[in-house]
Design a protein around this motif. Sequence first.
Motif, PDB file in Angstrom:
ATOM      1  N   ASP A 212       0.831  -1.205   0.000  1.00  0.00           N
ATOM      2  CA  ASP A 212       0.000   0.000   0.000  1.00  0.00           C
ATOM      3  C   ASP A 212       0.868   1.259   0.000  1.00  0.00           C
ATOM      4  N   LEU A 213       1.978   1.215   0.725  1.00  0.00           N
ATOM      5  CA  LEU A 213       2.925   2.329   0.660  1.00  0.00           C
ATOM      6  C   LEU A 213       3.441   2.493  -0.762  1.00  0.00           C
ATOM      7  N   ALA A 214       3.749   1.394  -1.407  1.00  0.00           N
ATOM      8  CA  ALA A 214       4.244   1.446  -2.787  1.00  0.00           C
ATOM      9  C   ALA A 214       3.191   1.995  -3.740  1.00  0.00           C
ATOM     10  N   VAL A 235       2.104   8.913   5.739  1.00  0.00           N
ATOM     11  CA  VAL A 235       1.572   7.834   4.900  1.00  0.00           C
ATOM     12  C   VAL A 235       1.316   6.610   5.770  1.00  0.00           C
ATOM     13  N   ALA A 236       0.057   6.291   5.968  1.00  0.00           N
ATOM     14  CA  ALA A 236      -0.330   5.121   6.759  1.00  0.00           C
ATOM     15  C   ALA A 236      -1.795   4.835   6.488  1.00  0.00           C
ATOM     16  N   ILE A 303      -6.411   7.800  -4.239  1.00  0.00           N
ATOM     17  CA  ILE A 303      -6.499   6.343  -4.238  1.00  0.00           C
ATOM     18  C   ILE A 303      -7.114   5.841  -2.938  1.00  0.00           C
ATOM     19  N   ASP A 304      -7.622   4.615  -2.985  1.00  0.00           N
ATOM     20  CA  ASP A 304      -8.246   4.009  -1.822  1.00  0.00           C
ATOM     21  C   ASP A 304      -7.176   3.449  -0.895  1.00  0.00           C
ATOM     22  N   PRO A 305      -7.313   3.642   0.422  1.00  0.00           N
ATOM     23  CA  PRO A 305      -6.286   3.139   1.338  1.00  0.00           C
ATOM     24  C   PRO A 305      -6.164   1.624   1.392  1.00  0.00           C
ATOM     25  N   GLY A 306      -7.158   0.906   0.875  1.00  0.00           N
ATOM     26  CA  GLY A 306      -7.095  -0.544   0.931  1.00  0.00           C
ATOM     27  C   GLY A 306      -7.953  -1.106   2.048  1.00  0.00           C
ATOM     28  N   PRO A 307      -7.995  -2.439   2.154  1.00  0.00           N
ATOM     29  CA  PRO A 307      -8.925  -3.086   3.093  1.00  0.00           C
ATOM     30  C   PRO A 307      -8.516  -3.013   4.552  1.00  0.00           C
TER      31      PRO A 307
END
Length: 330
Positions: A212-214, A235-236, A303-307
Amino acid sequence: MTVPSGELAAARAILVVGGTGFIGNAVLRALSRTDGVDRDRMPRLHALSRRACAAAGIPGVRHVTGDLTDRRSLRGVCSGIDTVVHTASYVGRDPQRCEAVNGEGTRALLDEARRAGVRRFLYVSTASVYGTGPHRGPGEGQVGPAPASPASASRLCAEEEVRAEGGTVLRPHLVYGEGDRWLVPVVARLLRLVPAWPAGEGARSSVIEVGDLARVVAALVHSPWVPDGGRTYHVADPRPLPMERLLAEVRSVLRLPAPRRVSAADHRELVRRSLPGFTDHQYALLTQDHWYDTAAIWRDTGIDPGPGFQERFTACSPWYREQLDRAVGD
């Protein structure tokens, strides 16, 4: 500042410094994906590291040999490069090496980037430049840096150099995922040697899975805009992680029982005896609140942060189990 939907900037070439490391390799993988990127606009990828080697099997990546502690070895590495992503760092305790790699090394790289006319420069730093907390939700610029180690102090100096050149600084806090050699291995060693944990309300921390960082880095690289010169981003995952959840997942990987509860003072003393090299700052990172407002980076990249942690950690648990079992076997 928002990235227009579907718009991506053409790039001549991207240099990922530290491209064979934990974060750098994940960045290369993210940049090599073609999802949503016109093939005609796909950048040429270069990976800079000290030793000549394949960039972890990523097709099409050109390896460049160079050492941040040797200015001569960096001559020309930015020639033809549009974007530099600097992920290399030394995080040990030798102050001279911290300055040589993180401080002077970054200055040397910036000099090469300036000479070559690099358009954008991204530096992956660390929220550890804030020092020991507790930190509970400050945004960028709302708490002053107070580095507690030579590594963090030298990376803060590197940040200042990058911002002075109009570059962008990214500050993740705790990063986990395949390739992690610090966070989960340290927690695992701690739980094995000291099967106890402080009683009371647990700490929360800002964490992010390395992929996700990438993705964040790739979004900044591909975006048609360059962030305002000298911009810094936390970034987190936007949801702070209770450290109790991390402990539970690591215990599950290690097949360990729940730790007994002791006072904070007793626990710190147990850790001192079992891990005498474990600093107060490292201890605080795991036992005190260290979480930061990350709204700006998700807003500006679009962008979406993810699940979130549970799904991401479950996916990388088999890798951690293999690595940690091997460490015990060794």
